[in-house]
Design a protein around this motif. Structure first.
Motif, PDB file in Angstrom:
ATOM      1  N   ARG A 196     -11.200  -2.462  -7.428  1.00 56.27           N
ATOM      2  CA  ARG A 196      -9.730  -2.447  -7.440  1.00 56.27           C
ATOM      3  C   ARG A 196      -9.176  -2.517  -6.024  1.00 56.27           C
ATOM      4  NH1 ARG A 196      -5.961   1.512 -11.018  1.00 56.27           N
ATOM      5  NH2 ARG A 196      -7.082   0.325 -12.608  1.00 56.27           N
ATOM      6  N   GLN A 197      -9.805  -1.794  -5.111  1.00 56.40           N
ATOM      7  CA  GLN A 197      -9.343  -1.821  -3.721  1.00 56.40           C
ATOM      8  C   GLN A 197      -9.455  -3.229  -3.135  1.00 56.40           C
ATOM      9  OE1 GLN A 197      -7.786   0.751  -2.017  1.00 56.40           O
ATOM     10  NE2 GLN A 197      -7.352  -0.997  -0.706  1.00 56.40           N
ATOM     11  N   GLN A 198     -10.577  -3.879  -3.446  1.00 52.63           N
ATOM     12  CA  GLN A 198     -10.763  -5.258  -2.961  1.00 52.63           C
ATOM     13  C   GLN A 198      -9.689  -6.182  -3.534  1.00 52.63           C
ATOM     14  OE1 GLN A 198     -14.778  -6.142  -4.161  1.00 52.63           O
ATOM     15  NE2 GLN A 198     -15.691  -4.704  -2.703  1.00 52.63           N
ATOM     16  N   LEU A 199      -9.380  -5.996  -4.808  1.00 48.26           N
ATOM     17  CA  LEU A 199      -8.360  -6.832  -5.441  1.00 48.26           C
ATOM     18  C   LEU A 199      -6.966  -6.546  -4.878  1.00 48.26           C
ATOM     19  CD1 LEU A 199      -9.682  -6.656  -9.120  1.00 48.26           C
ATOM     20  CD2 LEU A 199      -9.586  -8.711  -7.686  1.00 48.26           C
ATOM     21  N   ASN A 200      -6.677  -5.281  -4.584  1.00 46.41           N
ATOM     22  CA  ASN A 200      -5.399  -4.932  -3.956  1.00 46.41           C
ATOM     23  C   ASN A 200      -5.283  -5.588  -2.576  1.00 46.41           C
ATOM     24  OD1 ASN A 200      -3.885  -3.324  -5.797  1.00 46.41           O
ATOM     25  ND2 ASN A 200      -5.298  -1.636  -5.496  1.00 46.41           N
ATOM     26  N   ASN A 201      -6.396  -5.580  -1.833  1.00 48.89           N
ATOM     27  CA  ASN A 201      -6.401  -6.232  -0.517  1.00 48.89           C
ATOM     28  C   ASN A 201      -6.173  -7.733  -0.662  1.00 48.89           C
ATOM     29  OD1 ASN A 201      -6.945  -3.765   0.658  1.00 48.89           O
ATOM     30  ND2 ASN A 201      -9.152  -4.106   0.825  1.00 48.89           N
ATOM     31  N   GLN A 202      -6.813  -8.300  -1.673  1.00 50.71           N
ATOM     32  CA  GLN A 202      -6.663  -9.737  -1.932  1.00 50.71           C
ATOM     33  C   GLN A 202      -5.215 -10.070  -2.292  1.00 50.71           C
ATOM     34  OE1 GLN A 202      -9.630 -11.182  -4.692  1.00 50.71           O
ATOM     35  NE2 GLN A 202      -8.657 -13.197  -4.894  1.00 50.71           N
ATOM     36  N   LEU A 203      -4.587  -9.177  -3.065  1.00 48.58           N
ATOM     37  CA  LEU A 203      -3.183  -9.357  -3.434  1.00 48.58           C
ATOM     38  C   LEU A 203      -2.305  -9.397  -2.195  1.00 48.58           C
ATOM     39  CD1 LEU A 203      -0.908  -9.425  -5.637  1.00 48.58           C
ATOM     40  CD2 LEU A 203      -0.933  -6.914  -5.550  1.00 48.58           C
ATOM     41  N   GLU A 204      -2.564  -8.459  -1.270  1.00 47.27           N
ATOM     42  CA  GLU A 204      -1.779  -8.387  -0.024  1.00 47.27           C
ATOM     43  C   GLU A 204      -1.954  -9.652   0.809  1.00 47.27           C
ATOM     44  OE1 GLU A 204       0.090  -5.820   1.535  1.00 47.27           O
ATOM     45  OE2 GLU A 204       0.128  -4.642  -0.312  1.00 47.27           O
ATOM     46  N   GLN A 205      -3.192 -10.136   0.893  1.00 47.67           N
ATOM     47  CA  GLN A 205      -3.507 -11.241   1.806  1.00 47.67           C
ATOM     48  C   GLN A 205      -3.227 -12.614   1.199  1.00 47.67           C
ATOM     49  OE1 GLN A 205      -7.618 -10.450   2.766  1.00 47.67           O
ATOM     50  NE2 GLN A 205      -7.135  -8.456   3.665  1.00 47.67           N
ATOM     51  N   GLU A 206      -3.515 -12.780  -0.094  1.00 47.07           N
ATOM     52  CA  GLU A 206      -3.448 -14.117  -0.692  1.00 47.07           C
ATOM     53  C   GLU A 206      -2.319 -14.274  -1.707  1.00 47.07           C
ATOM     54  OE1 GLU A 206      -7.299 -15.339  -2.183  1.00 47.07           O
ATOM     55  OE2 GLU A 206      -8.314 -14.056  -0.720  1.00 47.07           O
ATOM     56  N   GLY A 207      -1.770 -13.156  -2.161  1.00 44.68           N
ATOM     57  CA  GLY A 207      -0.678 -13.220  -3.126  1.00 44.68           C
ATOM     58  C   GLY A 207      -1.150 -13.210  -4.574  1.00 44.68           C
ATOM     59  N   LEU A 208      -0.186 -13.044  -5.472  1.00 49.18           N
ATOM     60  CA  LEU A 208      -0.494 -12.886  -6.897  1.00 49.18           C
ATOM     61  C   LEU A 208      -1.076 -14.159  -7.512  1.00 49.18           C
ATOM     62  CD1 LEU A 208      -0.410 -11.196  -9.488  1.00 49.18           C
ATOM     63  CD2 LEU A 208       1.996 -11.845  -9.753  1.00 49.18           C
ATOM     64  N   LYS A 209      -0.617 -15.306  -7.062  1.00 50.57           N
ATOM     65  CA  LYS A 209      -1.068 -16.565  -7.681  1.00 50.57           C
ATOM     66  C   LYS A 209      -2.578 -16.749  -7.546  1.00 50.57           C
ATOM     67  CE  LYS A 209       3.135 -19.339  -7.785  1.00 50.57           C
ATOM     68  NZ  LYS A 209       3.421 -18.797  -9.084  1.00 50.57           N
ATOM     69  N   ALA A 210      -3.155 -16.302  -6.428  1.00 52.38           N
ATOM     70  CA  ALA A 210      -4.608 -16.419  -6.240  1.00 52.38           C
ATOM     71  C   ALA A 210      -5.349 -15.577  -7.277  1.00 52.38           C
ATOM     72  CB  ALA A 210      -4.993 -15.986  -4.825  1.00 52.38           C
ATOM     73  N   LEU A 211      -4.828 -14.376  -7.554  1.00 56.50           N
ATOM     74  CA  LEU A 211      -5.445 -13.514  -8.562  1.00 56.50           C
ATOM     75  C   LEU A 211      -5.262 -14.101  -9.958  1.00 56.50           C
ATOM     76  CD1 LEU A 211      -4.425  -9.927  -7.325  1.00 56.50           C
ATOM     77  CD2 LEU A 211      -6.544 -11.167  -6.906  1.00 56.50           C
TER      78      LEU A 211
END
Length: 303
Positions: A126-141
């Motif tokens: 979850r932490q990795q995904l939260n970091n990914q959200l911050e860096q790449e935005g929701l569309k990447a997820l």
């Protein structure tokens, strides 16, 4: 009503439609208590921006799960399900009928239907995904979820980052689609649920929301949010009415822009609420102006 019958009256509908007022009227009619299933009203530091019932409304009927937690406490839908079922069971010892009210669809369903059982996964995902959200935005997820679990991509609230991250962490942590764990055997409830939905034409809902936001600002929303600025990264505060005012307080937006964004995001939230609640075919829907007598007549015809 049979002596052994126990009922939960679940009041649902979009934000600002009048659920609180109706729930208090029903609680007084049935001489019972109200269980709140509004996940934003659990936190005692958040009152104005969550439209928590007023002191007069709280005094008009006994409420449970209003301001019983702090924003610094970790409280989720699983914990709420256990607490709410326990409270309802206690109330049913002295009341045949209990009222539940709230616009948080997942929390309502947790009580009425039970939660799906998911495997434990490593918290670091979850932490990795939260970091990914911050860096790449929701569309990447969203793209990642579409690849791993197209069923969930097409069924969950895809513009809600919490829902997307939850689905992804199960996909990644278990190696199986999030959707594969849904609708398995759930706990049976020792009561019958009667669900009453309030609705209105969309322009009316949107106008009520816009007016409510203005009243929140007049009631001191900015001062409330200012006190919470040191905690702005907590999940409980990443919500409509608070995240927009944080941007105003940090100089990113004017107050006028922040108010407009709260109104817009609240309207979007109401649209998602209606989509969620309309999925339940057993809900009895009423126009928000329907008389209390007519609603009670429908309820009592189900006993």
């Amino acid at each position: 009503m049979k002596v052994t019958d126990k009922y939960l009256l679940s009041i649902v509908g979009p934000t600002a439609i009048g659920k609180t007022a109706l729930s208090i009227q029903l609680a007084n009619h049935f001489n019972t208590d109200i269980v709140s299933a509004d996940s934003r009203q659990f936190f005692k530091e958040m009152s104005i921006g969550t439209a928590t019932p007023s002191k007069e409304e709280l005094a008009a009927a006994k409420h449970h799960f209003i301001h019983h937690k702090s924003i610094t406490e970790d409280y989720n839908v699983g914990a709420f399900e256990k607490d709410a079922i326990k409270q309802i069971k206690t109330l049913h010892q002295s009341h045949d009928t209990v009222i539940m009210v709230g616009g948080s669809g997942l929390y309502v369903d947790a009580v009425t239907k039970g939660l799906d059982n998911f495997p434990e996964v490593d918290k670091s995902i979850r932490q990795q995904l939260n970091n990914q959200l911050e860096q790449e935005g929701l569309k990447a997820l969203q793209r990642q979820l579409k690849q791993l679990d197209p069923i969930s991509y097409n069924t969950i609230t895809i513009d809600n980052p919490h829902r997307v991250i939850r689905a992804l962490e199960i996909c990644i942590g278990s190696g199986q689609p999030y959707s594969s764990f849904l609708n398995k055997d759930k706990n049976k409830r020792p009561f019958k649920t009667i669900t009453i939905g309030l609705e209105a034409e969309r322009p009316i809902i949107y106008d009520r929301i816009n007016q409510r936001v203005i009243k929140m600002v007049e009631a001191g929303l900015v001062d409330e949010v200012k006190l919470l600025l040191p905690y702005k990264n907590l999940n409980s505060l990443k919500t409509v009415g608070y995240k927009e005012v944080f941007k105003y307080l940090e100089g990113e937006w004017s107050l006028e822009v922040a108010i407009s964004e709260i109104q817009k995001n609240s309207r979007r939230f109401a649209k998602r609420q209606l989509t969620w609640f309309k999925k339940n075919p057993e809900t009895f829907w009423f126009d928000y102006k329907t008389s209390l007598k007519d609603i009670i007549f429908k309820i009592e015809s189900q006993f």
